[in-house]
Design a protein around this motif. Structure first.
Motif, PDB file in Angstrom:
ATOM      1  N   LEU A  24       0.823  -1.205   0.000  1.00  0.00           N
ATOM      2  CA  LEU A  24       0.000   0.000   0.000  1.00  0.00           C
ATOM      3  C   LEU A  24       0.860   1.259   0.000  1.00  0.00           C
ATOM      4  O   LEU A  24       0.519   2.252  -0.645  1.00  0.00           O
ATOM      5  N   VAL A  25       1.972   1.219   0.722  1.00  0.00           N
ATOM      6  CA  VAL A  25       2.895   2.358   0.730  1.00  0.00           C
ATOM      7  C   VAL A  25       3.477   2.581  -0.662  1.00  0.00           C
ATOM      8  O   VAL A  25       3.623   3.720  -1.120  1.00  0.00           O
ATOM      9  N   ASP A  26       3.789   1.483  -1.359  1.00  0.00           N
ATOM     10  CA  ASP A  26       4.313   1.591  -2.728  1.00  0.00           C
ATOM     11  C   ASP A  26       3.270   2.216  -3.664  1.00  0.00           C
ATOM     12  O   ASP A  26       3.611   3.010  -4.548  1.00  0.00           O
ATOM     13  N   ILE A  27       2.001   1.862  -3.472  1.00  0.00           N
ATOM     14  CA  ILE A  27       0.930   2.444  -4.283  1.00  0.00           C
ATOM     15  C   ILE A  27       0.858   3.951  -4.059  1.00  0.00           C
ATOM     16  O   ILE A  27       0.671   4.729  -5.001  1.00  0.00           O
ATOM     17  N   CYS A  28       1.035   4.380  -2.807  1.00  0.00           N
ATOM     18  CA  CYS A  28       1.054   5.821  -2.501  1.00  0.00           C
ATOM     19  C   CYS A  28       2.167   6.512  -3.271  1.00  0.00           C
ATOM     20  O   CYS A  28       1.972   7.596  -3.844  1.00  0.00           O
ATOM     21  N   GLY A  29       3.350   5.882  -3.284  1.00  0.00           N
ATOM     22  CA  GLY A  29       4.482   6.448  -4.001  1.00  0.00           C
ATOM     23  C   GLY A  29       4.220   6.570  -5.495  1.00  0.00           C
ATOM     24  O   GLY A  29       4.587   7.561  -6.135  1.00  0.00           O
ATOM     25  N   GLN A  30       3.554   5.546  -6.051  1.00  0.00           N
ATOM     26  CA  GLN A  30       3.235   5.566  -7.477  1.00  0.00           C
ATOM     27  C   GLN A  30       2.257   6.681  -7.827  1.00  0.00           C
ATOM     28  O   GLN A  30       2.235   7.165  -8.958  1.00  0.00           O
ATOM     29  N   LYS A  31       1.463   7.082  -6.843  1.00  0.00           N
ATOM     30  CA  LYS A  31       0.479   8.151  -7.070  1.00  0.00           C
ATOM     31  C   LYS A  31       1.002   9.514  -6.641  1.00  0.00           C
ATOM     32  O   LYS A  31       0.245  10.485  -6.585  1.00  0.00           O
ATOM     33  N   GLY A  32       2.295   9.574  -6.307  1.00  0.00           N
ATOM     34  CA  GLY A  32       2.911  10.851  -5.978  1.00  0.00           C
ATOM     35  C   GLY A  32       2.735  11.304  -4.551  1.00  0.00           C
ATOM     36  O   GLY A  32       3.004  12.458  -4.227  1.00  0.00           O
ATOM     37  N   SER A  33       2.291  10.409  -3.669  1.00  0.00           N
ATOM     38  CA  SER A  33       2.117  10.760  -2.258  1.00  0.00           C
ATOM     39  C   SER A  33       3.284  10.244  -1.433  1.00  0.00           C
ATOM     40  O   SER A  33       3.923   9.243  -1.787  1.00  0.00           O
ATOM     41  N   GLN A  34       3.571  10.906  -0.330  1.00  0.00           N
ATOM     42  CA  GLN A  34       4.654  10.513   0.558  1.00  0.00           C
ATOM     43  C   GLN A  34       4.115   9.594   1.662  1.00  0.00           C
ATOM     44  O   GLN A  34       3.174   9.963   2.367  1.00  0.00           O
ATOM     45  N   ALA A  35       4.689   8.412   1.809  1.00  0.00           N
ATOM     46  CA  ALA A  35       4.246   7.469   2.841  1.00  0.00           C
ATOM     47  C   ALA A  35       5.401   6.554   3.218  1.00  0.00           C
ATOM     48  O   ALA A  35       6.356   6.391   2.459  1.00  0.00           O
ATOM     49  N   PHE A  36       5.305   5.976   4.407  1.00  0.00           N
ATOM     50  CA  PHE A  36       6.342   5.060   4.861  1.00  0.00           C
ATOM     51  C   PHE A  36       5.700   3.911   5.626  1.00  0.00           C
ATOM     52  O   PHE A  36       4.574   4.004   6.107  1.00  0.00           O
ATOM     53  N   VAL A  37       6.431   2.804   5.727  1.00  0.00           N
ATOM     54  CA  VAL A  37       5.965   1.646   6.483  1.00  0.00           C
ATOM     55  C   VAL A  37       6.212   1.901   7.961  1.00  0.00           C
ATOM     56  O   VAL A  37       7.319   2.280   8.360  1.00  0.00           O
ATOM     57  N   GLY A  38       5.177   1.719   8.772  1.00  0.00           N
ATOM     58  CA  GLY A  38       5.333   1.977  10.196  1.00  0.00           C
ATOM     59  C   GLY A  38       4.237   1.336  11.011  1.00  0.00           C
ATOM     60  O   GLY A  38       3.302   0.726  10.478  1.00  0.00           O
ATOM     61  N   ASP A  39       4.350   1.484  12.316  1.00  0.00           N
ATOM     62  CA  ASP A  39       3.416   0.899  13.279  1.00  0.00           C
ATOM     63  C   ASP A  39       2.593   2.015  13.906  1.00  0.00           C
ATOM     64  O   ASP A  39       3.156   2.986  14.424  1.00  0.00           O
ATOM     65  N   ALA A  40       1.269   1.870  13.886  1.00  0.00           N
ATOM     66  CA  ALA A  40       0.401   2.906  14.445  1.00  0.00           C
ATOM     67  C   ALA A  40       0.562   3.064  15.946  1.00  0.00           C
ATOM     68  O   ALA A  40       0.142   4.075  16.514  1.00  0.00           O
ATOM     69  N   LEU A  41       1.176   2.088  16.607  1.00  0.00           N
ATOM     70  CA  LEU A  41       1.412   2.185  18.047  1.00  0.00           C
ATOM     71  C   LEU A  41       2.739   2.867  18.367  1.00  0.00           C
ATOM     72  O   LEU A  41       3.003   3.196  19.524  1.00  0.00           O
ATOM     73  N   SER A  42       3.565   3.071  17.352  1.00  0.00           N
ATOM     74  CA  SER A  42       4.864   3.713  17.564  1.00  0.00           C
ATOM     75  C   SER A  42       5.291   4.398  16.271  1.00  0.00           C
ATOM     76  O   SER A  42       6.111   3.888  15.515  1.00  0.00           O
ATOM     77  N   VAL A  43       4.726   5.563  16.018  1.00  0.00           N
ATOM     78  CA  VAL A  43       4.998   6.292  14.779  1.00  0.00           C
ATOM     79  C   VAL A  43       6.296   7.091  14.941  1.00  0.00           C
ATOM     80  O   VAL A  43       6.428   7.872  15.891  1.00  0.00           O
ATOM     81  N   PRO A  44       7.252   6.917  14.025  1.00  0.00           N
ATOM     82  CA  PRO A  44       8.544   7.600  14.166  1.00  0.00           C
ATOM     83  C   PRO A  44       8.497   9.069  13.721  1.00  0.00           C
ATOM     84  O   PRO A  44       9.208   9.489  12.811  1.00  0.00           O
ATOM     85  N   ILE A  45       7.635   9.824  14.355  1.00  0.00           N
ATOM     86  CA  ILE A  45       7.524  11.267  14.120  1.00  0.00           C
ATOM     87  C   ILE A  45       7.513  11.949  15.482  1.00  0.00           C
ATOM     88  O   ILE A  45       6.889  11.441  16.426  1.00  0.00           O
ATOM     89  N   ARG A  46       8.192  13.056  15.612  1.00  0.00           N
ATOM     90  CA  ARG A  46       8.309  13.693  16.916  1.00  0.00           C
ATOM     91  C   ARG A  46       6.953  14.216  17.408  1.00  0.00           C
ATOM     92  O   ARG A  46       6.080  14.578  16.613  1.00  0.00           O
ATOM     93  N   SER A  47       6.818  14.289  18.695  1.00  0.00           N
ATOM     94  CA  SER A  47       5.565  14.722  19.331  1.00  0.00           C
ATOM     95  C   SER A  47       5.234  16.179  18.975  1.00  0.00           C
ATOM     96  O   SER A  47       6.123  17.015  18.849  1.00  0.00           O
ATOM     97  N   GLY A  48       3.927  16.440  18.823  1.00  0.00           N
ATOM     98  CA  GLY A  48       3.467  17.799  18.598  1.00  0.00           C
ATOM     99  C   GLY A  48       3.860  18.403  17.279  1.00  0.00           C
ATOM    100  O   GLY A  48       3.919  19.630  17.151  1.00  0.00           O
ATOM    101  N   SER A  49       4.127  17.590  16.266  1.00  0.00           N
ATOM    102  CA  SER A  49       4.614  18.121  14.994  1.00  0.00           C
ATOM    103  C   SER A  49       3.552  18.146  13.891  1.00  0.00           C
ATOM    104  O   SER A  49       3.839  18.593  12.786  1.00  0.00           O
ATOM    105  N   CYS A  50       2.336  17.690  14.189  1.00  0.00           N
ATOM    106  CA  CYS A  50       1.298  17.609  13.154  1.00  0.00           C
ATOM    107  C   CYS A  50       0.138  18.562  13.456  1.00  0.00           C
ATOM    108  O   CYS A  50      -0.345  18.634  14.585  1.00  0.00           O
TER     109      CYS A  50
END
Length: 235
Positions: A24-50
């Motif tokens: 599914l992440v590869d499909i996002c890339g093919q459609k020009g969207s940015q995505a990565f493989v990750g776990d919804a219980l531990s997202v590798p993005i810093r707190s308070g950044s969204c």
């Protein structure tokens, strides 16, 4: 949805997606969207950044109340103060206000190379099930009911059968596990069936879980085509 974004049109916006499925992440890339493989219980993005987060058809795949709560906590962690999140989960009530959901009306649905198939009585005796805490098929004794496609739910915790589509076929067919084997040259081996865990939410359940979170205000709670939805804001 305007109530989720709440962002100024002139502001710089950058969208980033996350999913456990590499396909599914590869499909996002093919459609020009940015995505990565990750776990919804531990997202590798810093707190308070969204500024805003969207969780569609994710939380209902976690097998325990504790894990579902943890997934929502992780979503809130990513938000800045004043940021908003939209959460969609599958509803137990597939008929609401005397109207059938889109799920009950449609014949079949396909998603990411997987097609939901009918879970008839013959499949309820199938031993190759997916344990709710794993993502791989294994030999276990079935402890959860297997849902029959395009019908109302009989249980909140259940397995929904999906079969892997053949990429060469334009349309996949549901598997009839009781169909006898044939020696005919025209016989094709059926695609493998995978059983996915779902916890379908009752009315008010998602809202109550969200209200139990610290520093969260529920902005809106509503029903949308067989789903319970909540818009929440981080204080």
């Amino acid at each position: 949805m305007n109530s989720v974004g709440g962002l100024r049109k002139a502001s710089l916006q950058y969208g980033l997606g996350c999913d456990r499925s590499k396909n599914l992440v590869d499909i996002c890339g093919q459609k020009g969207s940015q995505a990565f493989v990750g776990d919804a219980l531990s997202v590798p993005i810093r707190s308070g950044s969204c500024d805003a987060c969207i969780s569609i058809a994710v939380v209902h795949h976690f097998s325990t109340a504790e894990r579902r709560l943890a997934a929502l906590c992780e979503l809130v962690r990513l938000l800045r103060p004043g940021g908003r999140a939209l959460v969609y989960v599958w509803a137990m009530e597939q008929e609401y206000n005397k109207q059938k959901s889109k799920y009950l009306k449609e014949k079949r649905a396909t998603r990411g190379g997987m097609e939901e198939t009918n879970g008839g009585a013959s499949e309820r005796d199938h031993q190759h099930l997916v344990h709710p805490n794993n993502n791989t098929s294994q030999e276990i004794h079935p402890k959860l009911p297997v849902h029959t496609n395009r019908t109302s739910f009989d249980s909140q915790d259940l397995l929904v059968p999906w079969h892997l589509k053949d990429g060469a076929k334009k349309k996949a067919e549901p598997i009839e596990s009781h169909q006898p084997l044939s020696n005919s040259a025209n016989w094709c081996k059926p695609s493998p069936v995978f059983h996915r865990f779902y916890h379908v939410f009752c009315e008010g359940e998602l809202e109550q879980v969200c209200k139990s979170l610290d520093c969260i205000k529920v902005i809106e709670s509503y029903y949308d085509q067989g789903n319970w939805c909540v818009v929440l804001e981080k204080r």
